[in-house]
Design a protein around this motif. Sequence first.
Motif, PDB file in Angstrom:
ATOM      1  N   LYS A  31      -0.532  -8.602  -2.063  1.00  0.00           N
ATOM      2  CA  LYS A  31      -1.415  -7.572  -2.625  1.00  0.00           C
ATOM      3  C   LYS A  31      -2.878  -7.927  -2.372  1.00  0.00           C
ATOM      4  CE  LYS A  31      -2.647  -5.164  -6.883  1.00  0.00           C
ATOM      5  NZ  LYS A  31      -2.421  -5.025  -8.352  1.00  0.00           N
ATOM      6  N   ASN A  35     -11.438  -4.635  -4.234  1.00  0.00           N
ATOM      7  CA  ASN A  35     -11.693  -3.195  -4.188  1.00  0.00           C
ATOM      8  C   ASN A  35     -12.185  -2.749  -2.817  1.00  0.00           C
ATOM      9  OD1 ASN A  35     -11.002  -2.780  -6.912  1.00  0.00           O
ATOM     10  ND2 ASN A  35     -13.031  -3.487  -7.570  1.00  0.00           N
ATOM     11  N   LYS A  92      -6.454  -2.795  -3.070  1.00  0.00           N
ATOM     12  CA  LYS A  92      -5.348  -2.878  -4.017  1.00  0.00           C
ATOM     13  C   LYS A  92      -3.986  -2.553  -3.386  1.00  0.00           C
ATOM     14  CE  LYS A  92      -8.200  -3.785  -7.386  1.00  0.00           C
ATOM     15  NZ  LYS A  92      -8.260  -5.120  -8.024  1.00  0.00           N
TER      16      LYS A  92
END
Length: 458
Positions: A31, A35, A92
Motif C-alpha cells: 500500500k 497522498n 493510497k
Amino acid sequence: GISNMLCHAITTPHQLFASLGSAEYMEFALKNPFNTPQTVTIHSNDPELSVITNTKEWQYFKELTKTPTSLEEDMFHVEEGAPGPKVYLRPKETVHIPLKYQSFLWCRAKLYAGNHIYLVYLTELFTFFFKFFISNWKCQRTYFTIYLQVSFKAENGDPIAICQVIVEPSPHIVDQTFRLYHPQLSFLKKAIRLPPWHTLSGSTDDYCTLPNVFLFTVVPGEPQDVYLKVPGGPSPNIKMFFVMVFTDKWMAAPSQIWQVYVHFVERVDVSCVTGQRSCQSLVLRGRQAARKVKCFSSHPQEIEVNPGGVFLLPPAGVQELQLKVQPWRAGSRFLYVNAVDVDQRQLVTAWLLCLNVNRPVLSKAFEVCVPVSSGRGSSKKITYTNPYTSGRTFLLHSDHPDLLQFKEDKFQLDGGESYTIGLRFAPSQSAGSVEILVYVNNLEEKTEETFCVKVNYS
C-alpha cells in the motif's frame, strides 16, 4: 534503536515450507501510505526470492495456487542495472506483489531457453522441452531456517514496507539414484535416458551447483537422453549431486529428482586370457593412523585378493596386495576392488580394474547333439594326453558351468599318459546351439589346452 523500531513496525513476516527445486508462491499486499503517487522499487536480498514480472507466469502460479486476487498486465518496469523492478502506485493505492521462492543451493550458472534447442557454453546445456537442475548435496544434509527480506522503497530511498520471508527447508523425494564409477582425474561422460513423456507429470530455466558439469539432450524425434560430463578428482573422492527434470513451463515443481554418485577410483589396466589366472600387484599406502583393513571385490568368483582377511595397515606404511584375476568371458570389462577400514566402515582406497580379456588359442573343437525336452542330459567323452615326461596334476574348468559338468574336476597323469574326460551336458527346453570352452589348467591355473565344444540342442 528508533530506526530498528520503525523498520519493525513496517515489517510483515511470511513463513514458507520449501523443498529442493520446488517453487513457493506468495503475494504481498503493498500500500502507498502517501497522498502523492510513488514509484516503488522492490529489492530482494537473495536471488532465490524474486518478483514475478512476467504476466503469463504470474497467471500460471495464481491458477496453480488458486489465489483469487486481481492480476494486472505490465505492472512492473524493469531497468537494466536497477536493484529490482519498479511499480507505480497512486495515492493510497494497494496492489498485490507476486513473489516466488525457489532454491537451487550453491547455484553458479543460469540457463534460459524456450521450447526450442539452445546452445549455452560453460556449465549450461542443450534443452528440448525440459529443464534440468543440478544441486550440491552438502546444503541438504542439515536443514536450518533461512531468513530473507524484500524491501519496498519510495522514490527518496526510504522503505515503506518490508516483507520478511522465513523459509523452513523440507526434505525432498529422490526418484532415482545412480552410482557411477570412473577412473580418477579424468572426465566422466555418461548418458541417462529420460522416462517416456506419459510417465512424467507435466520448462525452461537452469542452475548448476557443480562447476564444469554439462547436460544436454538430443534433437527432437530421437530418444531423450541427458548427457553428464563431470570432472574427476583423486581417489577415493566421491561427488554427489542432484539432477532435476522439469516438464511444466514455469518450473513449479520438479517432475523427477535424480541423485547421482560418482566414485573416482584408481585405474589398473589388466590384459589377460579367459580361463587363465593372471596376477597383478597393488600398493596400499597408510595414512596418519594405523587401520584395520579388509579388501572386497565386485566379482569374488573372478578376483582373489591376498591378503583376503583383515590386516593391519601401519601409519605411513605400505602394504602390497596381490590380485589373482581369472575371468571367464572375453571382452572389455570393469571390475572393482575396495579397501575398507573395518572399524570405521570407511573406504580407504578403491581400484577400477579395466580388463581386456582375449579368447585362448583352441587346441581342438568338438560338436555334440543334445535332445531337447527329454528330461535328461547327454554324456560325452574326450581324451587328453599329458604332454610332459613327468607326472602332472590338471584342473578342469568350463565357462558355462550351468550347462556342462565334469565327472572329475581334478585328475593326475604320469608322463605321456592319457585320460578320458567325462562331460555331462544339462538338458535344455529350447532348441539352439552354444559354444562351451573346456580349460585344462595346471595347479597354478595356467591353461595347458583349451577345447571348444559346440552343443546343438535339437
